[in-house]
Scaffold this active site. Structure first.
Site, PDB file in Angstrom:
ATOM      1  N   ASP A   1      42.495  39.165  28.042  1.00  0.00           N
ATOM      2  CA  ASP A   1      43.778  38.747  27.446  1.00  0.00           C
ATOM      3  C   ASP A   1      43.712  37.251  27.091  1.00  0.00           C
ATOM      4  OD1 ASP A   1      45.900  38.087  30.365  1.00  0.00           O
ATOM      5  OD2 ASP A   1      43.721  37.910  30.128  1.00  0.00           O
TER       6      ASP A   1
ATOM      7  N   ASP B   1      40.804  30.926  30.031  1.00  0.00           N
ATOM      8  CA  ASP B   1      39.660  31.268  30.874  1.00  0.00           C
ATOM      9  C   ASP B   1      38.950  32.520  30.387  1.00  0.00           C
ATOM     10  OD1 ASP B   1      42.133  32.386  31.671  1.00  0.00           O
ATOM     11  OD2 ASP B   1      41.418  32.790  33.679  1.00  0.00           O
ATOM     12  N   ASP B   2      39.692  33.433  29.761  1.00  0.00           N
ATOM     13  CA  ASP B   2      39.041  34.585  29.128  1.00  0.00           C
ATOM     14  C   ASP B   2      38.082  34.107  28.032  1.00  0.00           C
ATOM     15  OD1 ASP B   2      42.056  35.159  29.727  1.00  0.00           O
ATOM     16  OD2 ASP B   2      41.090  37.122  29.866  1.00  0.00           O
TER      17      ASP B   2
ATOM     18  N   ASN C   1      48.329  37.448  29.142  1.00  0.00           N
ATOM     19  CA  ASN C   1      48.751  36.046  28.973  1.00  0.00           C
ATOM     20  C   ASN C   1      49.747  35.893  27.822  1.00  0.00           C
ATOM     21  OD1 ASN C   1      47.241  34.786  31.053  1.00  0.00           O
ATOM     22  ND2 ASN C   1      45.384  35.016  29.821  1.00  0.00           N
TER      23      ASN C   1
ATOM     24  N   THR D   1      39.366  41.075  32.715  1.00  0.00           N
ATOM     25  CA  THR D   1      39.849  39.741  33.091  1.00  0.00           C
ATOM     26  C   THR D   1      41.327  39.557  32.740  1.00  0.00           C
ATOM     27  OG1 THR D   1      39.166  38.779  30.968  1.00  0.00           O
ATOM     28  CG2 THR D   1      37.547  38.733  32.778  1.00  0.00           C
TER      29      THR D   1
ATOM     30  N   ASN E   1      49.749  33.709  42.635  1.00  0.00           N
ATOM     31  CA  ASN E   1      50.077  32.565  41.756  1.00  0.00           C
ATOM     32  C   ASN E   1      51.302  32.852  40.895  1.00  0.00           C
ATOM     33  OD1 ASN E   1      48.987  34.401  39.994  1.00  0.00           O
ATOM     34  ND2 ASN E   1      47.374  33.054  39.185  1.00  0.00           N
TER      35      ASN E   1
ATOM     36  N   PHE F   1      48.704  37.086  38.812  1.00  0.00           N
ATOM     37  CA  PHE F   1      49.278  37.501  37.528  1.00  0.00           C
ATOM     38  C   PHE F   1      48.719  38.833  37.018  1.00  0.00           C
ATOM     39  CE2 PHE F   1      51.351  37.034  33.519  1.00  0.00           C
ATOM     40  CZ  PHE F   1      50.492  37.604  32.599  1.00  0.00           C
ATOM     41  N   ASN F   2      47.392  38.995  36.952  1.00  0.00           N
ATOM     42  CA  ASN F   2      46.811  40.202  36.346  1.00  0.00           C
ATOM     43  C   ASN F   2      47.259  41.467  37.075  1.00  0.00           C
ATOM     44  OD1 ASN F   2      45.424  38.878  34.328  1.00  0.00           O
ATOM     45  ND2 ASN F   2      43.530  38.703  35.510  1.00  0.00           N
TER      46      ASN F   2
ATOM     47  N   HIS G   1      39.348  30.935  35.996  1.00  0.00           N
ATOM     48  CA  HIS G   1      39.237  32.169  36.787  1.00  0.00           C
ATOM     49  C   HIS G   1      38.215  33.164  36.226  1.00  0.00           C
ATOM     50  CE1 HIS G   1      43.163  31.020  38.596  1.00  0.00           C
ATOM     51  NE2 HIS G   1      43.531  30.752  37.360  1.00  0.00           N
ATOM     52  N   ASP G   2      38.408  33.578  34.975  1.00  0.00           N
ATOM     53  CA  ASP G   2      37.702  34.746  34.428  1.00  0.00           C
ATOM     54  C   ASP G   2      36.200  34.525  34.305  1.00  0.00           C
ATOM     55  OD1 ASP G   2      40.463  35.317  32.145  1.00  0.00           O
ATOM     56  OD2 ASP G   2      40.199  35.850  34.250  1.00  0.00           O
TER      57      ASP G   2
HETATM   58  O1  RIB Z   1      45.885  34.753  37.470  1.00  0.00           O
HETATM   59  C1  RIB Z   1      44.878  34.338  36.588  1.00  0.00           C
HETATM   60  C2  RIB Z   1      44.544  35.418  35.614  1.00  0.00           C
HETATM   61  O2  RIB Z   1      45.689  35.757  34.827  1.00  0.00           O
HETATM   62  C3  RIB Z   1      43.477  35.002  34.590  1.00  0.00           C
HETATM   63  O3  RIB Z   1      42.747  36.119  34.182  1.00  0.00           O
HETATM   64  C4  RIB Z   1      44.294  34.486  33.452  1.00  0.00           C
HETATM   65  O4  RIB Z   1      43.590  34.535  32.210  1.00  0.00           O
HETATM   66  C5  RIB Z   1      45.435  35.465  33.454  1.00  0.00           C
HETATM   67  O5  RIB Z   1      45.004  36.628  32.771  1.00  0.00           O
HETATM   68 CA    CA Z   2      42.666  36.629  31.767  1.00  0.00          CA
END
Ligand code: RIB
Ligand code: CA
Length: 316
Positions: A10, A14-15, A39, A125, A159, A166-167, A240-241
């Protein structure tokens, strides 16, 4: 040994780095990029994926659009971290390739079913909507996928809520289906990805590559750094990803511990929590390898190398 993978993402700052590492490392065969709402909306994250392909010179990897909404719950997005476009910071390059005509689910199923069992890794991711749908549409992929290496969850804190990352929170029902599947799963959670920060010295090393791609990466990391500072008080943004792809490049990048992971679906305050049991307290079979520590130097060395490799052929 070359690791073959599909990234379901998404983009997302970071993706974007995860895609770049996957495309720029010789140990990885990036077979497809599929997108999922997370995202930002599906239209925005799909456009962003195509922009990343354009600047990175990725022209031979199919990109397919996926689910625009979670399985059950209302959609949540993250403009506070990723901006209105989902990839704020740089001017986004115009797409250079057309989308694959298939839906993400169909592309994932086709590739897994057309290739030898145990040869393709799924690297989600973003929210797990596409992966959960693919399991339901074609259950046989579960026994054929080599490993699911997902960015999501945590065994400490969340978070997006105190307990949910989130994911996972974006589609907890999908996440529960993925963790409950009879396939090897590696959970790369916040406990570990919060160590993967793009510190100033790393950004300087990337800038020194001095290419359109490295400039793009510096711009996305700079924006990502401002939002992570303002919103979550980080001195540098956690990418993160990237950590998921890095595990396929060199397994030494982080250690793992076996655990049972279940996703909370009904807790008033804890929905989306990845309840992680390392100690058999719940008397549940271990179903996940959980990332625990990170070799940050190794992570960024391989990432900077990938940017250099792609910069030799990146879009002007
Ligand atoms: O919580 C971080 C994740 O959520 C990461 O993958 C960021 O890109 C969002 O998708
Ligand atoms: Ca992501």
């Amino acid at each position: 040994m070359v690791e073959r993978m599909i990234i379901d993402c998404d983009p997302g700052h970071d993706d974007a780095l995860a895609i770049i590492l996957a495309a720029g490392n010789p140990n990885i065969d990036l077979m497809a990029i599929t997108t999922v709402a997370g995202n930002q909306t599906i239209e925005k994250v799909t456009r962003n994926a195509l922009s990343v392909c354009a600047i990175a010179g990725i022209t031979d990897v199919p990109v397919a659009q996926g689910a625009g909404v979670p399985l059950v719950r209302p959609q949540i997005v993250a403009p506070d971290i990723h901006g209105e476009s989902g990839l704020d910071g740089p001017v986004l390059p115009e797409p250079q390739i057309e989308l694959d005509p298939r839906r993400a689910v169909d592309l994932i199923i086709d590739l897994v079913m057309e290739n030898e069992p145990g040869t393709i890794n799924l690297v989600p991711t973003g929210p797990l909507t596409n992966v959960a749908l693919a399991m339901k549409v074609e259950p046989r992929i579960v026994e054929r996928v080599k490993r699911v290496i997902l960015m999501g969850g945590s065994y400490t804190r969340g978070n997006s809520t105190p307990s949910a990352e989130f994911n996972i929170l974006a589609d907890p029902e999908a996440a529960q289906a993925v963790f409950a599947g009879a396939w090897p799963v590696t959970m790369v959670g916040l406990d570990q990805t919060h160590q993967a920060t793009a510190d100033a010295d790393i950004v300087a090393r990337i800038a020194a590559i001095d290419s359109p791609l490295s400039e793009f990466v510096v711009e996305i990391l700079t924006f990502f750094g401002t939002t992570y500072k303002d919103v979550q008080g980080f001195d540098a943004p956690p990418v993160h990803d990237l950590c998921c792809v890095a595990k396929l490049v060199n397994p030494a990048v982080f250690a793992t511990r076996d655990a049972f992971v279940g996703v909370e679906l009904t807790g008033r305050w804890t929905t989306g929590m990845t309840v992680t049991d390392f100690d058999n307290l719940l008397d549940q079979e271990h179903n996940t390898q959980v990332a625990t520590t990170l070799d940050k130097q190794l992570l960024w060395d391989m990432t900077i190398n990938a940017i250099s490799v792609l910069s030799k052929g990146s879009a002007a």
